[in-house]
Design a protein around this motif. Sequence first.
Motif, mmCIF file in Angstrom:
data_model
loop_
_atom_site.group_PDB
_atom_site.id
_atom_site.type_symbol
_atom_site.label_atom_id
_atom_site.label_comp_id
_atom_site.label_asym_id
_atom_site.label_seq_id
_atom_site.Cartn_x
_atom_site.Cartn_y
_atom_site.Cartn_z
ATOM 1 N N VAL A 183 0.869 -1.177 0.000
ATOM 2 C CA VAL A 183 0.000 0.000 0.000
ATOM 3 C C VAL A 183 0.906 1.228 0.000
ATOM 4 C CG1 VAL A 183 -1.761 1.310 1.260
ATOM 5 C CG2 VAL A 183 -1.805 -1.202 1.316
ATOM 6 N N THR A 184 0.694 2.123 -0.957
ATOM 7 C CA THR A 184 1.493 3.356 -1.055
ATOM 8 C C THR A 184 0.561 4.535 -0.817
ATOM 9 O OG1 THR A 184 2.910 2.285 -2.686
ATOM 10 C CG2 THR A 184 3.034 4.691 -2.558
ATOM 11 N N VAL A 185 0.923 5.380 0.160
ATOM 12 C CA VAL A 185 0.051 6.503 0.531
ATOM 13 C C VAL A 185 0.756 7.817 0.218
ATOM 14 C CG1 VAL A 185 -1.261 7.584 2.402
ATOM 15 C CG2 VAL A 185 -0.861 5.102 2.433
ATOM 16 N N ASP A 186 0.058 8.707 -0.494
ATOM 17 C CA ASP A 186 0.600 10.033 -0.783
ATOM 18 C C ASP A 186 -0.585 10.957 -1.087
ATOM 19 O OD1 ASP A 186 3.704 10.973 -1.655
ATOM 20 O OD2 ASP A 186 2.090 12.297 -2.327
ATOM 21 N N THR A 187 -0.410 12.247 -0.824
ATOM 22 C CA THR A 187 -1.495 13.193 -1.132
ATOM 23 C C THR A 187 -1.518 13.555 -2.613
ATOM 24 O OG1 THR A 187 0.055 14.873 -0.363
ATOM 25 C CG2 THR A 187 -1.795 14.369 1.089
ATOM 26 N N SER A 188 -0.457 13.268 -3.327
ATOM 27 C CA SER A 188 -0.343 13.758 -4.702
ATOM 28 C C SER A 188 -0.704 12.684 -5.731
ATOM 29 C CB SER A 188 1.097 14.244 -4.934
ATOM 30 O OG SER A 188 1.387 14.254 -6.305
ATOM 31 N N GLN A 189 -1.716 13.012 -6.546
ATOM 32 C CA GLN A 189 -2.120 12.086 -7.610
ATOM 33 C C GLN A 189 -0.987 11.921 -8.629
ATOM 34 O OE1 GLN A 189 -5.033 10.393 -7.348
ATOM 35 N NE2 GLN A 189 -4.168 9.214 -9.042
ATOM 36 N N THR A 190 -0.245 13.006 -8.860
ATOM 37 C CA THR A 190 0.880 12.953 -9.808
ATOM 38 C C THR A 190 1.899 11.915 -9.367
ATOM 39 O OG1 THR A 190 0.561 15.294 -10.209
ATOM 40 C CG2 THR A 190 2.680 14.382 -10.894
ATOM 41 N N TYR A 191 2.233 11.937 -8.084
ATOM 42 C CA TYR A 191 3.235 10.991 -7.603
ATOM 43 C C TYR A 191 2.679 9.561 -7.523
ATOM 44 C CZ TYR A 191 6.364 14.869 -6.680
ATOM 45 O OH TYR A 191 7.188 15.955 -6.829
ATOM 46 N N LEU A 192 1.385 9.418 -7.260
ATOM 47 C CA LEU A 192 0.818 8.062 -7.249
ATOM 48 C C LEU A 192 0.841 7.472 -8.663
ATOM 49 C CD1 LEU A 192 -2.154 8.537 -4.749
ATOM 50 C CD2 LEU A 192 -0.035 7.265 -4.350
ATOM 51 N N ARG A 193 0.590 8.338 -9.672
ATOM 52 C CA ARG A 193 0.651 7.864 -11.055
ATOM 53 C C ARG A 193 2.091 7.465 -11.404
ATOM 54 N NH1 ARG A 193 -1.015 12.300 -13.711
ATOM 55 N NH2 ARG A 193 -2.958 12.236 -12.576
ATOM 56 N N TRP A 194 3.033 8.262 -10.927
ATOM 57 C CA TRP A 194 4.464 7.976 -11.146
ATOM 58 C C TRP A 194 4.826 6.636 -10.471
ATOM 59 C CZ3 TRP A 194 8.083 12.821 -11.085
ATOM 60 C CH2 TRP A 194 9.375 12.469 -11.514
ATOM 61 N N THR A 195 4.264 6.399 -9.303
ATOM 62 C CA THR A 195 4.477 5.114 -8.613
ATOM 63 C C THR A 195 3.989 3.960 -9.490
ATOM 64 O OG1 THR A 195 4.255 6.128 -6.435
ATOM 65 C CG2 THR A 195 3.842 3.762 -6.556
ATOM 66 N N GLN A 196 2.787 4.145 -10.074
ATOM 67 C CA GLN A 196 2.262 3.084 -10.960
ATOM 68 C C GLN A 196 3.214 2.852 -12.139
ATOM 69 O OE1 GLN A 196 -1.812 3.529 -12.367
ATOM 70 N NE2 GLN A 196 -1.422 2.149 -14.086
ATOM 71 N N HIS A 197 3.717 3.946 -12.727
ATOM 72 C CA HIS A 197 4.636 3.793 -13.867
ATOM 73 C C HIS A 197 5.918 3.075 -13.437
ATOM 74 C CE1 HIS A 197 2.531 7.430 -15.910
ATOM 75 N NE2 HIS A 197 1.898 6.300 -16.122
ATOM 76 N N ASN A 198 6.411 3.365 -12.247
ATOM 77 C CA ASN A 198 7.611 2.675 -11.762
ATOM 78 C C ASN A 198 7.324 1.192 -11.505
ATOM 79 O OD1 ASN A 198 9.687 4.576 -11.851
ATOM 80 N ND2 ASN A 198 9.142 5.470 -9.874
ATOM 81 N N LEU A 199 6.138 0.890 -10.972
ATOM 82 C CA LEU A 199 5.781 -0.526 -10.761
ATOM 83 C C LEU A 199 5.678 -1.248 -12.105
ATOM 84 C CD1 LEU A 199 3.212 -0.082 -7.849
ATOM 85 C CD2 LEU A 199 5.250 -1.531 -7.734
ATOM 86 N N GLU A 200 5.074 -0.570 -13.091
ATOM 87 C CA GLU A 200 4.970 -1.168 -14.438
ATOM 88 C C GLU A 200 6.351 -1.418 -15.021
ATOM 89 O OE1 GLU A 200 0.682 0.851 -15.713
ATOM 90 O OE2 GLU A 200 2.550 1.781 -16.373
ATOM 91 N N LEU A 201 7.218 -0.426 -14.863
ATOM 92 C CA LEU A 201 8.579 -0.520 -15.407
ATOM 93 C C LEU A 201 9.326 -1.739 -14.847
ATOM 94 C CD1 LEU A 201 10.814 0.978 -17.053
ATOM 95 C CD2 LEU A 201 11.342 2.267 -14.979
ATOM 96 N N ASN A 202 9.013 -2.090 -13.608
ATOM 97 C CA ASN A 202 9.677 -3.224 -12.968
ATOM 98 C C ASN A 202 8.892 -4.527 -13.131
ATOM 99 O OD1 ASN A 202 12.188 -2.209 -11.382
ATOM 100 N ND2 ASN A 202 10.644 -0.630 -11.055
ATOM 101 N N GLY A 203 7.851 -4.474 -13.954
ATOM 102 C CA GLY A 203 7.051 -5.675 -14.213
ATOM 103 C C GLY A 203 6.271 -6.140 -12.997
ATOM 104 N N LEU A 204 5.877 -5.190 -12.144
ATOM 105 C CA LEU A 204 5.251 -5.566 -10.882
ATOM 106 C C LEU A 204 3.775 -5.183 -10.791
ATOM 107 C CD1 LEU A 204 8.126 -4.310 -8.531
ATOM 108 C CD2 LEU A 204 7.499 -6.708 -8.877
#
Length: 318
Positions: A183-204
């Motif tokens: 579970v990743t918690v942040d107030t920023s939608q921009t950073y949560l989207r970036w988190t998703q892109h990083n998870l995708e990049l790592n095949g996760l």
Amino acid sequence: MRPMPDTGRQAAMLANRVGKTFRVLQPLFERRGVGAYRLYDRDIPEVRAVIDWYEGHLVVAEYERQQTAADPGWLAAMGQAVAGALQVPPERVHLKRRRTRPAQGPRYPRPATNKQSRLIVREGPLRFWVDLDGHLDTGLFADHRETRARLRGEAHGSTFLNLFGYTGSFTCAAGLGGARSTVTVDTSQTYLRWTQHNLELNGLWGPQHELVRADVRDFLQRGARAQRRFDLCVLDPPSFSSREGSPGFDVQRDQRALIEGTLALLKPGGALYFSTNHQRFEPRLDQLRAAELREITAETVPLDYRNRRAHRCFRIVA
Ligand SMILES: C[S@@+](CC[C@H](N)C(=O)[O-])C[C@H]1O[C@@H](n2cnc3c(N)ncnc32)[C@H](O)[C@@H]1O
């Protein structure tokens, strides 16, 4: 315009120094498959800059605006000199101005640029998106490289919670280490989207990875009411934060409430990594209700950081 005499002398000293450091660090990190590391941090006291290497790009930042106030071309001259020493083409040099204290108004002006600034950075088996021109911070804090490696080694089969998750680099480390869910918690939608892109990049990326847009303090209250429990957690708040419509945040003042609130969401024996970059942080954690508390800063600040207190890091067992 001809550079001011001090600027020319400082640029030459800086280039010489960074060249030497690069020749030592580059083969060392290349062997480990690490593409982002620190080359310089005020090593020469009169040259108040920080220089980071990102896969063949240089991010050159000035501490506050003292030197460009005296010579508006100062930062560009430093960038040019270092780029020359390391044979980096000009379009791969990214200049930034740092602030050491919170200021009024927008903190991260977006400079006009047509350079390539978004790229993928290696950190051992992990990959991260960075944006070298978009913000003062690039999306990756290299000072937590060792913390991520540690987390990866510890995460297998765990339920992992990342508070103030930013671009999710800790989430990716836990995920790659075999965390059952995150579970990743942040107030920023921009950073949560970036988190998703990083998870995708790592095949996760998948349903086992939850992204929660919330103030951490609200999340902790809701989690306590719902009796949510985790095995492993990272709590890495900013030193200060203020947002319209929510109470301000100050890590020095609020550390205890935050850590106690987080420990309440851990299973007995669960581990919390608490970290702060506040340069004058003083822990106020005496008589904390925890099975174990140990400062591990000496193990988590990597060798390329001359500032051995780039962050402070504590491992706390519930
Ligand atoms: C200093 S970074 C945290 C660093 C991050 N853990 C890492 O190493 O990648 C700050 C992050 O905290 C988020 N943030 C600030 N105040 C917050 C709050 N009250 N609740 C949740 N997130 C917050 C910001 O949006 C930003 O993404």
